[in-house]
Design a protein around this motif. Structure first.
Motif, mmCIF file in Angstrom:
data_model
loop_
_atom_site.group_PDB
_atom_site.id
_atom_site.type_symbol
_atom_site.label_atom_id
_atom_site.label_comp_id
_atom_site.label_asym_id
_atom_site.label_seq_id
_atom_site.Cartn_x
_atom_site.Cartn_y
_atom_site.Cartn_z
ATOM 1 N N ILE A 1 0.844 -1.200 0.000
ATOM 2 C CA ILE A 1 0.000 0.000 0.000
ATOM 3 C C ILE A 1 0.878 1.248 0.000
ATOM 4 O O ILE A 1 0.776 2.101 -0.877
ATOM 5 C CB ILE A 1 -0.935 0.020 1.236
ATOM 6 N N GLU A 2 1.758 1.338 0.979
ATOM 7 C CA GLU A 2 2.582 2.529 1.167
ATOM 8 C C GLU A 2 3.949 2.445 0.499
ATOM 9 O O GLU A 2 4.715 3.416 0.482
ATOM 10 C CB GLU A 2 2.782 2.797 2.662
ATOM 11 N N HIS A 3 4.270 1.306 -0.085
ATOM 12 C CA HIS A 3 5.656 1.026 -0.451
ATOM 13 C C HIS A 3 6.203 1.899 -1.578
ATOM 14 O O HIS A 3 7.338 2.381 -1.493
ATOM 15 C CB HIS A 3 5.794 -0.455 -0.784
ATOM 16 N N VAL A 4 5.428 2.088 -2.635
ATOM 17 C CA VAL A 4 5.919 2.924 -3.731
ATOM 18 C C VAL A 4 6.131 4.350 -3.241
ATOM 19 O O VAL A 4 7.179 4.957 -3.477
ATOM 20 C CB VAL A 4 4.955 2.891 -4.935
ATOM 21 N N SER A 5 5.152 4.896 -2.540
ATOM 22 C CA SER A 5 5.290 6.257 -2.010
ATOM 23 C C SER A 5 6.468 6.358 -1.051
ATOM 24 O O SER A 5 7.215 7.347 -1.054
ATOM 25 C CB SER A 5 4.002 6.682 -1.303
ATOM 26 N N SER A 6 6.644 5.345 -0.239
ATOM 27 C CA SER A 6 7.732 5.362 0.732
ATOM 28 C C SER A 6 9.091 5.349 0.035
ATOM 29 O O SER A 6 9.998 6.106 0.419
ATOM 30 C CB SER A 6 7.609 4.148 1.660
ATOM 31 N N LEU A 7 9.232 4.529 -0.989
ATOM 32 C CA LEU A 7 10.507 4.470 -1.693
ATOM 33 C C LEU A 7 10.788 5.752 -2.467
ATOM 34 O O LEU A 7 11.950 6.136 -2.654
ATOM 35 C CB LEU A 7 10.537 3.254 -2.622
ATOM 36 N N ARG A 8 9.752 6.430 -2.901
ATOM 37 C CA ARG A 8 9.948 7.697 -3.603
ATOM 38 C C ARG A 8 10.550 8.770 -2.694
ATOM 39 O O ARG A 8 11.064 9.782 -3.175
ATOM 40 C CB ARG A 8 8.618 8.209 -4.159
ATOM 41 N N LEU A 9 10.499 8.569 -1.389
ATOM 42 C CA LEU A 9 11.061 9.546 -0.456
ATOM 43 C C LEU A 9 12.582 9.458 -0.372
ATOM 44 O O LEU A 9 13.223 10.374 0.147
ATOM 45 C CB LEU A 9 10.463 9.342 0.940
ATOM 46 N N ILE A 10 13.172 8.382 -0.869
ATOM 47 C CA ILE A 10 14.625 8.229 -0.812
ATOM 48 C C ILE A 10 15.258 9.094 -1.892
ATOM 49 O O ILE A 10 14.959 8.920 -3.080
ATOM 50 C CB ILE A 10 15.037 6.753 -0.999
ATOM 51 N N PRO A 11 16.129 10.030 -1.530
ATOM 52 C CA PRO A 11 16.753 10.879 -2.548
ATOM 53 C C PRO A 11 17.552 10.057 -3.565
ATOM 54 O O PRO A 11 18.161 9.034 -3.220
ATOM 55 C CB PRO A 11 17.690 11.782 -1.731
ATOM 56 N N ASP A 12 17.508 10.488 -4.822
ATOM 57 C CA ASP A 12 18.322 9.915 -5.902
ATOM 58 C C ASP A 12 17.952 8.480 -6.259
ATOM 59 O O ASP A 12 18.713 7.800 -6.947
ATOM 60 C CB ASP A 12 19.820 9.978 -5.563
ATOM 61 N N LEU A 13 16.793 8.024 -5.824
ATOM 62 C CA LEU A 13 16.307 6.700 -6.205
ATOM 63 C C LEU A 13 15.277 6.874 -7.323
ATOM 64 O O LEU A 13 14.324 7.645 -7.178
ATOM 65 C CB LEU A 13 15.675 5.986 -5.013
ATOM 66 N N ILE A 14 15.461 6.159 -8.412
ATOM 67 C CA ILE A 14 14.557 6.285 -9.548
ATOM 68 C C ILE A 14 13.424 5.272 -9.413
ATOM 69 O O ILE A 14 13.655 4.064 -9.342
ATOM 70 C CB ILE A 14 15.310 6.070 -10.873
ATOM 71 N N ASP A 15 12.213 5.780 -9.347
ATOM 72 C CA ASP A 15 11.017 4.946 -9.290
ATOM 73 C C ASP A 15 10.533 4.706 -10.716
ATOM 74 O O ASP A 15 10.438 5.628 -11.517
ATOM 75 C CB ASP A 15 9.929 5.637 -8.471
ATOM 76 N N LEU A 16 10.217 3.462 -11.045
ATOM 77 C CA LEU A 16 9.778 3.106 -12.393
ATOM 78 C C LEU A 16 8.578 2.169 -12.288
ATOM 79 O O LEU A 16 8.728 1.001 -11.934
ATOM 80 C CB LEU A 16 10.918 2.435 -13.162
ATOM 81 N N ARG A 17 7.387 2.704 -12.565
ATOM 82 C CA ARG A 17 6.173 1.888 -12.514
ATOM 83 C C ARG A 17 5.521 1.922 -13.896
ATOM 84 O O ARG A 17 4.709 2.793 -14.197
ATOM 85 C CB ARG A 17 5.217 2.397 -11.422
ATOM 86 N N PRO A 18 5.864 0.968 -14.757
ATOM 87 C CA PRO A 18 5.418 1.010 -16.152
ATOM 88 C C PRO A 18 3.953 0.639 -16.328
ATOM 89 O O PRO A 18 3.393 -0.161 -15.581
ATOM 90 C CB PRO A 18 6.330 -0.005 -16.843
ATOM 91 N N ALA A 19 3.358 1.228 -17.383
ATOM 92 C CA ALA A 19 1.934 1.049 -17.662
ATOM 93 C C ALA A 19 1.638 -0.225 -18.425
ATOM 94 O O ALA A 19 0.519 -0.739 -18.363
ATOM 95 C CB ALA A 19 1.413 2.241 -18.462
#
Length: 659
Positions: free
Chosen positions: A469-487
């Motif tokens: 639930i919270e994991h993608v948002s939580s990982l986005r808080l880490i500086p310089d980490l690239i989040d990639l959630r493809p459609a």
């Protein structure tokens, strides 16, 4: 009369005391108890190039006990890698000698350490990388040891034992860990918190274990020689030491763990050690003796270069693999598979197809799953290339077992070593186990690839323990980490290309379990390059839109379906990466999300909070701010309102002008 080794150890201890005292901050006790081993290792055993701290075939030394940093800095000064001014600026703003070692700052530092246990695990990654490259490139090009210095606290962190189990299984005979067993930690004696018999534990994990008096120089030399003679098993040297060894009155005191020594204690200790009462004393005879073997080290590095150059000229296969191992990541050329428009395919399945399609042309791509091979779509990779260690050191699959945190830290070590492209996979909900190592990937500028499948409540019947639930948002808080959630599958391939060509940032790929429609590039041409900018206009309208719908991952198809329910002008924006979009010029961001268009909505199967950055404080966000439930994914989707009809209703209720 004091022999030169004793005198050198004393000088190193003097630098430790003086550096910590000048900063009025630091950890002198453990550094002093480890000084005998580390000084002998650096002055007599460690192979490096005095003129090039980054020489590829150097022995690696990882200070897992990062709080003992002044010990390492003192030795790096003797190596000639940092100046006395650097030593004097310990823990000061902008210095090359921060409180804990940082790999991108200080020549000779191999890994950023501080969170205990992770340096130990990273050393396993270093040793695994060396073993794999040695097996494939040959000993002429790769043949070095990995040494680590660990403390009681390191071995109390379970990550160390998880990584140690893999090191034993993988037969990492060139891994040598010195365990400085001074039996003291910050809060007092270790017996208050631990009763582990580490000799029995590590022997049970298939290690060679040698116990020595950690202040007996001949015993240390004999242990190091025995460790280097053991070809198959990693070695743990348990050095029984005394905290703050050499101190005038505070030997064995836990007070020396995290506090500078007082001036009178330093003066009395220097007198006891045979040092003059002056700060930062490094006499010429100590420096000359320490550097006496530097010419032979230079010759060895030059001879290695000659051998590698000759092999590059004579062996085409070696030259090709060497080129892959040394090529900058942005220069990689990768041919990704094509996908059939309209087909239903989970993005985890698309990742698997991509992996299988490119692994042959990317021979330095190594990695594996935390015991979820079929679910993470790494099974074909595993059966094709074998299990590292179990099937020999040439094998490319890393069977990490149920060890997510060690997996992540080991990948960091492999990336730090160089020459390989490491990836690791597990369920997204278990990214919590990896999190601090992911943070360390970002902190160390390591382009490690994390593959997280089963990215939402669509996991279904496994229930809330497995539904992130919270994991993608939580990982986005880490500086310089690239989040990639493809459609879809096409975005998955582009996202992988982005991740593997990163020069310094780690990437997290968030992938679905459920099937998603493969979008047609002919209908949506922006899907080919748009993801590289983080967010892009997937479907547009004539003129300025009345409404902008933003979505990531599986909710992009939902956004497209929702847009069709409006008779107004609607723009659909796919945002696979908030990080990459945020890094774009303001002009591009305003082009995709015109500031004057305020009716906005966003959809993502996770926490809603961060999306208000893009839709505004009062914008509509379809998400999930509560835990899931055990039920089929489609049932949960309907129950939680992830349908075009409900999303459209939410938008119309907010923006009456769109009805």
């Amino acid at each position: 009369m004091q022999n030169m080794t004793d005198k050198t150890v004393a000088v190193v201890k003097g630098l430790i005391m003086d550096g910590v005292a000048k900063a009025n901050s630091g950890h002198p006790g453990g550094a002093m108890s480890s000084a005998d081993f580390a000084t002998i290792l650096f002055s007599e055993f460690l192979r490096f190039n005095p003129d090039d701290p980054s020489w590829f075939n150097r022995d690696r030394f990882i200070l897992s006990a990062g709080h003992e940093s002044m010990l390492l800095y003192g030795l790096l000064h003797l190596n000639g890698f940092i100046s006395m001014d650097d030593i004097k600026n310990f823990r000061q703003l902008g210095s090359l000698t921060p409180g804990h070692p940082e790999v991108h700052l200080t020549p000779g530092v191999e890994a950023t350490t501080g969170p205990l246990g992770q340096g130990f695990a990273m050393s396993v990654g270093f040793a695994a990388a060396e073993a794999h490259l040695r097996a494939r490139l040959g000993e002429e090009a790769m043949n070095h040891f990995t040494y680590a210095l660990a403390s009681d606290g390191d071995l109390q962190e379970p990550i160390a034992l998880g990584a140690a189990a893999l090191a034993g299984l993988w037969n990492l005979g060139k891994l040598v860990v010195f365990y400085d067993s001074n039996k003291i930690q910050l809060a007092g004696p270790t017996c208050k918190a631990d009763c582990t018999d580490h000799k029995k534990v590590f022997e049970g994990l298939c290690w060679q274990v040698i116990e020595v008096d950690g202040h007996d120089h001949e015993a240390i030399r004999a242990a190091l020689n025995a460790a280097r003679d053991e070809a198959d098993k990693p070695t743990l040297i348990i050095g029984h030491t005394v905290m703050a060894k050499g101190c005038a009155t505070l030997e064995g005191s836990h007070k020396t763990h995290g506090e500078p020594l007082k001036a009178d204690e330093i003066a009395a200790t220097k007198k006891k050690l045979g040092l003059p009462d002056e700060a930062f004393h490094v006499p010429a005879d100590v420096l000359d003796a320490y550097r006496a073997r530097f010419d032979s080290l230079r010759s060895e590095a030059a001879l290695w270069q000659t051998r590698v150059d000759a092999k590059l000229d004579e062996d085409a296969d070696f030259a090709a693999l060497w080129a892959h191992a040394t090529r900058p990541r942005p220069e990689l050329s990768i041919k990704w598979p094509a996908f059939t428009p309209g087909e239903s395919m989970a993005t985890r399945q698309a990742w698997g197809k991509c992996l299988d399609a490119v692994s042959g042309s990317l021979p330095t791509l190594v990695g594996g799953s935390a015991d979820l091979d079929p679910s993470n779509q790494t099974m074909t990779f595993r059966t094709t290339y074998g299990d590292f260690g179990v099937d020999g050191h040439k094998a490319r699959n890393l069977a990490f077992g149920v060890r997510e945190f060690p997996m992540a830290a080991i990948m960091n070590g492999m990336q730090l070593h160089g020459g390989l492209l490491p990836f690791g996979a597990t369920f997204l909900t278990f990214s919590d186990y990896c999190r601090n190592a992911i943070r360390m990937s970002a902190l160390q500028d390591l382009p490690v690839l994390y593959v997280f499948t089963h990215d939402s409540f669509w996991v279904g019947e496994d229930g809330p323990t497995h539904q992130p639930i919270e994991h993608v948002s939580s990982l986005r808080l880490i500086p310089d980490l690239i989040d990639l959630r493809p459609a879809d599958a096409n975005e998955t391939a582009v996202c992988l290309d982005i991740a593997l060509k990163q020069p310094r940032h780690p990437s997290c790929l968030f992938l679905t379990r459920q099937g998603l429609p493969v979008l047609d590039p002919a209908e949506y041409p922006s899907i080919v390059e748009g993801p590289r900018r983080g967010a892009y206009v997937l479907q547009d309208c004539e003129g300025e839109p009345d409404l902008i719908i933003i979505a990531s991952g599986s909710e992009v198809s939902l956004a497209l379906a929702t847009a069709r329910l409006f008779k107004r002008k609607v723009r659909v924006v796919s945002m696979p990466s908030a990080k990459l979009f945020d890094d774009q010029p303001e002009s591009y961001k305003n082009e995709v999300l015109p500031p004057q268009v305020t009716p906005r909505a966003a959809a993502e199967a996770g926490r809603t909070g961060l999306w208000h950055k893009y839709v505004g404080r009062d914008g509509v966000v379809l998400g999930l701010d509560h835990f899931g439930a055990s039920a089929p994914g489609k049932t949960l989707s309907d129950n939680y309102g992830f349908t075009p009809e409900n999303f459209a209703r939410m938008i119309r209720e907010k923006y009456e002008e769109l009805t």
